[in-house]
Design a protein around this motif. Structure first.
Motif, PDB file in Angstrom:
ATOM      1  N   VAL A   1      -6.562  22.511  26.342  1.00  0.00           N
ATOM      2  CA  VAL A   1      -6.219  21.949  25.034  1.00  0.00           C
ATOM      3  C   VAL A   1      -6.247  23.056  23.991  1.00  0.00           C
ATOM      4  O   VAL A   1      -7.277  23.702  23.767  1.00  0.00           O
ATOM      5  N   GLU A   2      -5.101  23.305  23.352  1.00  0.00           N
ATOM      6  CA  GLU A   2      -5.014  24.293  22.280  1.00  0.00           C
ATOM      7  C   GLU A   2      -4.741  23.565  20.976  1.00  0.00           C
ATOM      8  O   GLU A   2      -3.760  22.829  20.858  1.00  0.00           O
TER       9      GLU A   2
ATOM     10  N   LEU B   1     -18.078  22.963  28.595  1.00  0.00           N
ATOM     11  CA  LEU B   1     -17.750  21.828  27.735  1.00  0.00           C
ATOM     12  C   LEU B   1     -17.393  20.657  28.627  1.00  0.00           C
ATOM     13  O   LEU B   1     -16.477  20.764  29.453  1.00  0.00           O
ATOM     14  N   PRO B   2     -18.097  19.526  28.504  1.00  0.00           N
ATOM     15  CA  PRO B   2     -17.792  18.397  29.378  1.00  0.00           C
ATOM     16  C   PRO B   2     -16.433  17.789  29.067  1.00  0.00           C
ATOM     17  O   PRO B   2     -15.951  17.845  27.925  1.00  0.00           O
TER      18      PRO B   2
ATOM     19  N   LEU C   1     -13.281  17.663  22.087  1.00  0.00           N
ATOM     20  CA  LEU C   1     -13.851  18.957  22.481  1.00  0.00           C
ATOM     21  C   LEU C   1     -15.247  19.116  21.895  1.00  0.00           C
ATOM     22  O   LEU C   1     -15.574  20.130  21.265  1.00  0.00           O
ATOM     23  N   ARG C   2     -16.078  18.126  22.129  1.00  0.00           N
ATOM     24  CA  ARG C   2     -17.438  18.164  21.611  1.00  0.00           C
ATOM     25  C   ARG C   2     -18.444  18.367  22.737  1.00  0.00           C
ATOM     26  O   ARG C   2     -18.257  17.862  23.833  1.00  0.00           O
TER      27      ARG C   2
ATOM     28  N   HIS D   1     -15.123  24.309  31.397  1.00  0.00           N
ATOM     29  CA  HIS D   1     -14.936  24.140  29.961  1.00  0.00           C
ATOM     30  C   HIS D   1     -13.678  23.293  29.777  1.00  0.00           C
ATOM     31  O   HIS D   1     -12.585  23.701  30.163  1.00  0.00           O
ATOM     32  N   ALA D   2     -13.832  22.115  29.175  1.00  0.00           N
ATOM     33  CA  ALA D   2     -12.710  21.178  29.079  1.00  0.00           C
ATOM     34  C   ALA D   2     -11.555  21.746  28.255  1.00  0.00           C
ATOM     35  O   ALA D   2     -10.390  21.460  28.528  1.00  0.00           O
ATOM     36  N   GLY D   3     -11.869  22.554  27.243  1.00  0.00           N
ATOM     37  CA  GLY D   3     -10.792  23.124  26.442  1.00  0.00           C
ATOM     38  C   GLY D   3      -9.973  24.152  27.193  1.00  0.00           C
ATOM     39  O   GLY D   3      -8.777  24.304  26.938  1.00  0.00           O
TER      40      GLY D   3
END
Length: 457
Positions: A191-192, A247-248, A300-301, A318-320
């Motif tokens: 995710v950007e 990052l979950p 993205l928390r 890392h989800a991002g």
């Protein structure tokens, strides 16, 4: 300048000097020169890409085509060549955690004699580096990675706006490789968030706000750093020791909420298209896209640093980034990178991870969480201060504003001229739409600006 950020520095008790013992260690390290045997890689024509005027240069790259795809040479400043474990300089760096950037100067992680001098990848200077060599196939996917200590020499210092205009052979392939890596990121689900960045710039004897859009060179340059961080994470996971940036994944409820938000904003979301692909296709200049990017921050928390020594942790990705990832590319400015790099260097050399590194790993998450939190607060305080200065004599004026994130009785809004992010009072403010607002407060001392919606007939 008539306006400075002394009050911000005082409010956060930011240090204004480096302890003498730590400075003495840094000066001794410079006089001694870098430790450890290292490969002579000064024949590789590295270049750096950084903001104009930067002196703390962490990374230099040189890209080449091979018979099987591409080879990325990525040199990272080698702080481990200069710092004594558990010395005064090491202890002060652990206390600081990272470099803090204010418009009128920085609070450096390391003394400038190192971070802006001997350890920096300045052009024309032979510098100690951790040299990453990463091979990619024709699709830009990694097929192998190696890191070793080396001596490198940057041949040019370029900036984001003019990097490709110079036609330097070391980065001729950056657009080609960068596009392949961006396509790979979208396929992975990375995710950007293409939100423009607020910046503070000098304007005579005052300061002004500017908006810096994210350029293609920014994105391509970032992809090389991300590629290296993913290679480092894999290396550490294979070795069974290291520190990851994790990052979950957002839960189903958060994604469903985001889908409803897109619908409410009028953003078409075709069936089968993931979040990453959806966001990559949006025009960040459009109001509804800006609002959706802001909403996507809720996906993205929970980012943190995860240390392991033995069994891999439950969360490794890392989800991002949509992959396992580690911070290794900014050791001049961020503490954790030095330790992660030492793990990778030892692993690649077939050596045990040094005891001092292993002993330091458990404390890194708390140290980085504290410094990340402080950096975010300092950044926001500086922007709030300049917003109050710029708008100080405009209370009562009206502005056009895009509603980014609405709550019950207020919303976060973005005003393009001057570029301001602020709270606006009002009920039922429509996300993704442009409304008329009035400035109701610009308090220079409290660093606060407030708006209210102008009633329309």
């Amino acid at each position: 300048m008539d306006e400075d950020f002394a009050a911000v520095r005082a409010d956060f008790a930011l240090p204004d000097h480096y302890p003498p013992a730590a400075v003495a260690e840094a000066e001794q390290a410079v006089a001694r020169g870098p430790r450890f045997d290292r490969r002579d890689a000064t024949g590789i024509p590295f270049v750096t890409i950084d903001p104009p005027g930067a002196k703390d240069l962490d990374q230099a790259m040189a890209l080449e085509r091979t018979a099987t795809g591409y080879r990325v040479h990525y040199a990272i400043a080698d702080l481990g060549a200069f710092l004594d474990p558990d010395g005064a300089l090491d202890h002060e760096a652990r206390h600081r955690g990272q470099t803090l950037y204010l418009p009128d100067g920085k609070v450096p992680l390391h003394p400038p004699v190192l971070s802006e001098g001997t350890a920096s990848l300045l052009p024309g200077q032979d510098t100690a580096a951790a040299l990453w060599t990463i091979d990619l196939d024709h699709d830009g996917e990694p097929t192998g990675a190696h890191v070793e200590r080396a001596l490198v020499r940057s041949t040019a210092q370029l900036d984001y706006d003019s990097a490709l205009d110079r036609g330097h052979p070391a980065i001729e392939l950056l657009p080609e490789i960068g596009r392949l890596r961006r396509a790979s990121a979208i396929r992975r689900g990375a995710v950007e968030l293409q939100l423009p960045e607020q910046e503070v710039e000098p304007d005579g004897d005052r300061w002004r706000l500017a908006l810096r859009p994210r350029t293609e060179v920014d994105a391509w340059n970032a992809e090389i750093s991300l590629l290296t961080g993913m290679a480092a994470a894999k290396m550490m996971l294979d070795a069974g020791i290291g520190v990851l940036r994790t990052l979950p994944d957002p839960d189903d409820g958060a994604v469903e909420w985001f889908r409803r938000s897109a619908k409410a904003l009028g953003v078409d979301w075709p069936e089968g298209v993931g979040v990453a692909e959806l966001l990559s296709g949006l025009d960040p200049a459009r109001p509804e896209a800006m609002a959706l990017f802001m909403d996507a921050t809720r996906l993205l928390r929970g980012a943190g640093y995860t240390v392991f020594d033995g069994e891999p942790p439950a969360l490794t990705t890392h989800a991002g980034v949509a992959a396992a990832y580690a911070h290794v590319t900014a050791p001049l400015r961020r503490l954790v990178d030095r330790f992660a790099t030492e793990v990778c260097l030892a692993t690649c050399a077939g050596h045990p991870v040094p005891d001092w590194v292993r002993a330091a790993l458990p404390g890194l998450p708390a140290q980085m969480e504290a410094s990340d939190g402080l950096a975010a607060k300092v950044d926001r305080a500086c922007l709030d201060q300049v917003e109050a200065w710029v708008l100080g004599d405009r209370v009562g004026d009206g502005f056009d504003a895009v509603v980014l994130r609405a709550e019950a009785n207020s919303a976060e809004v973005f005003i393009a001229d001057p570029p301001v992010l602020a709270r606006c009072a009002g009920e039922g403010l429509p996300e993704g739409e442009t409304i008329r607002v009035r400035l109701t407060e610009a308090d220079r001392d409290r660093r606060r600006v407030s708006f209210e919606r102008v009633a329309t007939v």
